[in-house]
Write a protein that holds these residues in place. Sequence first.
Motif: not given
Length: 126
Positions: A58-70
Amino acid sequence: MHILSKTLIGLVALIHSYILVFEMFLWQSRGPKVFSSFPPDLFEPTTAMAANQGLYNGFLAAGLVWALVFIKDVTWKRNVALFFLSCVAVAGLYGAMTVSQSILFVQTVPAVLAILSLMILKRGKT
């Protein structure tokens, strides 16, 4: 960031979001069907361990979403995405060597494709 890179990063984030759900919430119900070579009597005693692994995914997914969206800065967006994709690729290689070769195709290949897309398709805006 190029649309191909965004799509691949999103795919890797989705894969790891699914792994989070699977390992944290579906370990005892779906686990025996997915990991048929794992002794069925060990799913219950390894539930907490699987949930811990799921949280890391989940932390890996969150980091990718952070990069992609925020992240709005193009350079930081790319660098953060490269970091988390590299973590996924290394974790996938380790999993393929120690658990199952299929992990190579589920985790490492999509991450490496996303990394290559970021390296090759450097040009482009957010």
